[in-house]
Motif scaffolding. Structure first.
Motif, short mmCIF file in Angstrom:
data_model
loop_
_atom_site.label_atom_id
_atom_site.label_comp_id
_atom_site.label_asym_id
_atom_site.label_seq_id
_atom_site.Cartn_x
_atom_site.Cartn_y
_atom_site.Cartn_z
N ILE A 177 0.58 -0.92 0.42
CA ILE A 177 0.06 0.28 -0.07
C ILE A 177 0.72 1.12 0.16
O ILE A 177 1.60 1.23 0.94
N ASP B 103 -0.06 5.28 -0.68
CA ASP B 103 -0.22 6.47 -0.34
C ASP B 103 -1.66 6.00 -0.22
O ASP B 103 -2.96 6.64 -1.31
N GLY B 104 -1.83 4.56 -0.20
CA GLY B 104 -3.21 4.22 0.30
C GLY B 104 -3.87 3.26 -1.14
O GLY B 104 -5.29 3.04 -0.97
N ASN B 105 -2.50 3.48 -1.93
CA ASN B 105 -3.32 2.50 -2.65
C ASN B 105 -2.55 1.32 -3.39
O ASN B 105 -1.54 1.19 -2.64
N GLN B 106 -3.32 0.31 -3.70
CA GLN B 106 -2.71 -0.46 -3.57
C GLN B 106 -1.39 -0.38 -4.78
O GLN B 106 -1.80 -0.49 -5.80
N THR C 222 1.52 -1.47 10.46
CA THR C 222 1.57 -0.55 10.68
C THR C 222 1.78 0.82 11.05
O THR C 222 1.28 1.81 10.57
N LYS D 47 -8.19 2.19 -1.18
CA LYS D 47 -8.07 3.37 -1.01
C LYS D 47 -8.91 4.33 0.05
O LYS D 47 -8.68 5.27 1.23
N HIS E 87 -8.12 3.71 4.14
CA HIS E 87 -7.18 3.90 4.53
C HIS E 87 -7.12 5.57 4.49
O HIS E 87 -6.48 6.20 5.51
N ALA E 88 -8.33 6.05 3.52
CA ALA E 88 -8.76 7.90 3.85
C ALA E 88 -9.24 7.92 4.65
O ALA E 88 -9.27 8.80 5.49
N ASN F 288 -6.80 7.15 8.09
CA ASN F 288 -6.02 8.05 8.36
C ASN F 288 -6.96 9.16 9.58
O ASN F 288 -5.60 9.91 9.80
N GLU G 277 -1.43 -5.31 5.36
CA GLU G 277 -1.64 -5.19 4.16
C GLU G 277 -1.20 -6.58 3.40
O GLU G 277 -0.59 -7.13 3.95
#
Length: 800
Positions: free
Chosen positions: A152, A154-157, A525, A593, A596-597, A600, A618
């Motif tokens: 992961i 920036d929140g993207n796989q 994490t 995404k 994770h947003a 955060n 992850e």
């Protein structure tokens, strides 16, 4: 297998270290110890495997051959030690050496040869087949790279190669002497012989060498070792190329066949590679089975089905049906009718989905390109079947285009599997009913005797005994260890239902497991979670019908409630996600995404004050699941009713004392029947309600969105600046609203919110919660894969 005292095992370990690793016992690393232990085990496994094979041949026992594109076996060291009766003595020796057994066992890479439940089910089944003493082997592909390693950023796989073979895999044995040739493409011509029969000639075919790698499957405490045979694609040594560069390019092309699991099917090349993988698997397997049959038994080929049954796990191995026909006719000289009788007494098909979009189908042109002779046979199967329907079932004549194996230039693999098999089973009672009443209703009318149910199961040896040793010891102290071989005897725990002391010990075990997971979460994490909060878990493939988005919308709702009323009392909860999204599945990736947003924002908001935490772990895999399942308290099984065939994560968490919160879907229905509605949290539309909406309409998502304040607030959070820039999750927002909420997320939202309120109110009564947990554990024996395999063996495979 040989039993060892502690001193004997230590001496054996020392000898292996000296001979194989040139290391002393005292100076050995975790990696040295891991390979030395594997070497000890491998010696025992090889000997027991040879004796098992010889015994089976001598007794001429019928064999089950389980063919699957996925075998998600994970790490094998603890499982093999347990089943061989060496886990306790190995742990004791390692502890004496000042080593942490878990750290040593962690030196093994996960064999990630699967995507999710399908592959894990196959692995559990092999464990149970061996542990119950049946003659049965698995056949799959030795993918050089597994599904993918998830990272992961920036929140993207981000998908990275899963290089699980970067170090020597200690459990496999290469059998080059048993390699076979698989042929692709080319041209086929028919030649009429003097007796009127046809002979088929092949030319210009691509030839690939299928090299088997055998992995021993160790039965529990019975000296039985079956095999998982994994095929690797290689370029034959006698291949002639014009120059070196051509040969190198050709070799790379061939090796791609077993290169990685599930090539991207969004491209023509990727789809064709998937088809080649499927044919490669079944051709190499069936050639081998016929060769072994003739060598071992020296019986006529017409007796083949009496000694071999082939179970195809989902539709991926369906090419096995025409491939066996091809071999029986073109190589063994049988006529169509004689070959078809053998084939239809050999194959059994397990269906894993009722969703039309997920039922596998391939363009005629691609199937013909993979192997034109195979397509010819499929076409003939289709012609004969359609003719039979027309002649014998006049009431279905107008449905022939729906029933046809080939229609509109597409080969329907599920229909081919049904037509060519003697058994068609679903994997949960509800799923099997939907198959008969809806998905394949017309086929059911033609051959109702084929259709049956075999509810999935999990191996309690891995998912309780090795992953949750403290709970295992508590159970053993309470009722003895007979349940290990007869898991139904877990019901004896009922005598402790009102035993406060036992219930307190059960809660202590759960807290310990939560603390273990707490450390895993922090290491991976950096998020600090409260081990006394409720661990609410949803770990599975990321798919719209599994509705991780519903879970997220509820979390957003809770967060909004806290922001609206900062002093509101909410039971502290840790929401734990683990999931991989298919590389080309945009909506699924957007959900990751969003997780994770939300995490955060929520995890860093002082107003929340640790009342809720959101965690995404992850690269979810078998090893990670072994830490998660024992720690779960709420098991999120919230798929849209009628869409989850069974589920096995629900069984794993149930077996470890979690309470299911879910829809009446898949095996949740049977869990609810076993534990009683008072020991499970059920919400949402029923399967029949969903099916009726799908067939007849009547649901308008806009009506809910515009009139329900809670729904609108949660949905609007996707497109305001709450969890990112303006319209950050525009695609998710409009996907639901413009497609009329195809998975009924908003329709079930309020019921989902309410059932969480019920669950949290129940959690306040600690004794009641512990009793519910105990009830789930003691009823989970029904979901042991041993029970499932006994049913397969008795009802379908006819094994001794």
């Amino acid at each position: 297998m040989k039993t060892y005292t502690k001193s004997e095992f230590r001496k054996k370990l020392e000898m292996k270290l000296t001979n194989k690793r040139t290391a002393t016992l005292e100076a050995s690393t975790n990696n040295d110890l891991f390979y030395a232990i594997c070497s000890i085990l491998k010696d025992e496994i090889n000997q027991a495997g040879l004796e098992t094979k010889q015994n089976n041949i001598k007794q001429k026992r019928r064999q089950i051959n389980y063919i699957s594109m996925e075998f998600l076996i994970g790490r094998l060291i603890e499982s093999n030690l347990l089943n061989a009766g060496l886990l306790d003595v190995c742990n004791e020796v390692l502890i004496e050496l000042g080593k942490d057994p878990k750290a040593v066992y962690s030196e093994e890479n996960d064999a990630g040869l699967g995507n999710g439940g399908l592959g894990r089910l196959a692995a559990c089944f092999l464990d149970s087949i061996a542990s119950l003493g049946y003659m049965g082997n698995g056949f799959g592909i030795r993918y050089r790279y597994g599904l993918f390693e998830q990272r992961i950023v920036d929140g993207n796989q981000i998908e990275l190669p899963d290089n699980w073979l970067q170090e020597v895999y200690p459990w496999e044995t290469r059998r080059i002497e048993e390699a076979v040739h698989v042929h692709f493409g080319g041209e086929v011509t028919a030649e009429q012989l003097a007796d009127g029969n046809l002979k088929f000639n092949y030319k210009n075919q691509e030839t690939v060498l299928a090299v088997p790698y055998d992995v021993g499957v160790v039965g529990y405490d019975n000296d039985v070792v079956n095999q998982l045979r994994l095929w690797s694609a290689e370029l034959p040594n006698d291949t002639v190329e014009a120059d070196y560069s051509n040969r190198l390019e050709h070799m790379q092309s061939v090796e791609r066949i077993s290169g990685f699991l599930y090539p991207d099917d969004s491209t023509e090349e990727g789809r064709f590679l998937r088809l080649k993988q499927q044919y490669f698997l079944v051709s190499s397997t069936i050639q081998t089975l016929i060769k072994q049959y003739k060598e071992r038994y020296q019986l006529p080929i017409t007796e083949f089905h009496k000694y071999h049954c082939i179970q195809i796990n989902d539709t991926h191995p369906t090419f096995g049906i025409p491939e066996l026909m091809r071999i029986l006719m073109d190589e063994e000289g049988l006529g169509w009718d004689a070959a078809w009788e053998i084939v239809t007494k050999t194959f059994a098909y397990t269906n894993h989905t009722i969703m039309q979009e997920a039922l596998e189908k391939w363009p005629v042109s691609q199937v013909n390109s993979v192997n034109p002779r195979i397509f010819m046979i499929i076409n003939e199967i289709n012609e004969r079947f359609c003719k039979e329907v027309y002649e014998k079932h006049p009431d279905l004549r107008d449905k022939i285009s729906d029933l046809a194996v080939i229609s509109h230039d597409v080969v329907h693999m599920s229909k081919l599997a049904i037509v060519g098999s003697f058994s068609v089973n679903g994997v949960a009672a509800l799923h099997s009913q939907i198959i008969k009443n809806h998905t394949f209703n017309d086929f059911y009318k033609i051959t109702p005797e084929k259709f049956n149910n075999k509810t999935n199961g999990i191996t309690h040896r891995r998912w309780l005994m090795t992953s949750n040793p403290k709970l295992t010891h508590l159970i053993n102290d309470a009722i003895g260890d007979n349940w290990i071989k007869y898991p139904g005897e877990l019901t004896q725990l009922m005598r402790y239902y009102n035993d406060t002391s036992f219930l307190d010990q059960l809660a202590e075990v759960k807290l310990h497991n939560k603390q273990v997971l707490q450390e895993v979460i922090y290491k991976q994490t950096g998020i600090e979670v409260d081990a006394t909060s409720v661990f609410d878990v949803q770990v599975k493939r990321l798919h719209e019908y599994k509705r991780q988005l519903l879970n997220l919308l509820h979390i957003i709702y809770l967060y909004n409630e806290i922001k609206r009323k900062p002093s509101i009392k909410i039971q502290p909860r840790t929401f734990i996600f683990g999931a991989k999204a298919a590389p080309g599945y945009h909506i699924a990736k957007e959900v990751i995404k969003l997780i994770h947003a939300v995490a955060n924002v929520v995890n860093h908001d002082s107003d929340v004050a640790d009342r809720i935490k959101v965690v995404f772990l992850e690269n979810y895999n078998v090893t990670l699941a072994e830490d998660i399942m024992p720690a779960a308290e709420i098991s999120e099984q919230i798929s849209t009713a009628s869409m989850e065939a069974s589920g096995t994560g629900n069984m794993k968490m149930m077996m470890n004392g979690a309470i299911t919160l879910g829809t009446m879907d898949g095996a949740n229905v049977e869990i609810a029947e076993l534990v009683g509605k008072e020991n499970i949290f059920i919400f949402g539309l029923s399967s029949e309600e969903v099916i009726q909406y799908q067939l007849n309409g009547g649901y308008r998502v806009e009506d809910i969105y515009k009139t329900d304040v809670r729904v609108k607030s949660a949905m609007d959070s996707l497109v305001n600046e709450q969890f990112g820039y303006d319209y950050a999750f525009n695609d998710l927002y409009y996907h639901i609203l413009t497609n009329n909420d195809p998975y009924f997320i908003l329709k079930d939202f309020n019921a989902y919110v309410d059932i969480h309120l019920t669950a949290m109110a129940t959690y306040q009564d600690k004794k009641k919660w512990n009793q519910m947990s105990l009830m789930n554990i003691m009823k989970s024996g029904q979901f042991s894969s041993d029970r499932t395999i006994k049913e397969y063996a008795t009802d379908i495979w006819k094994l001794k």
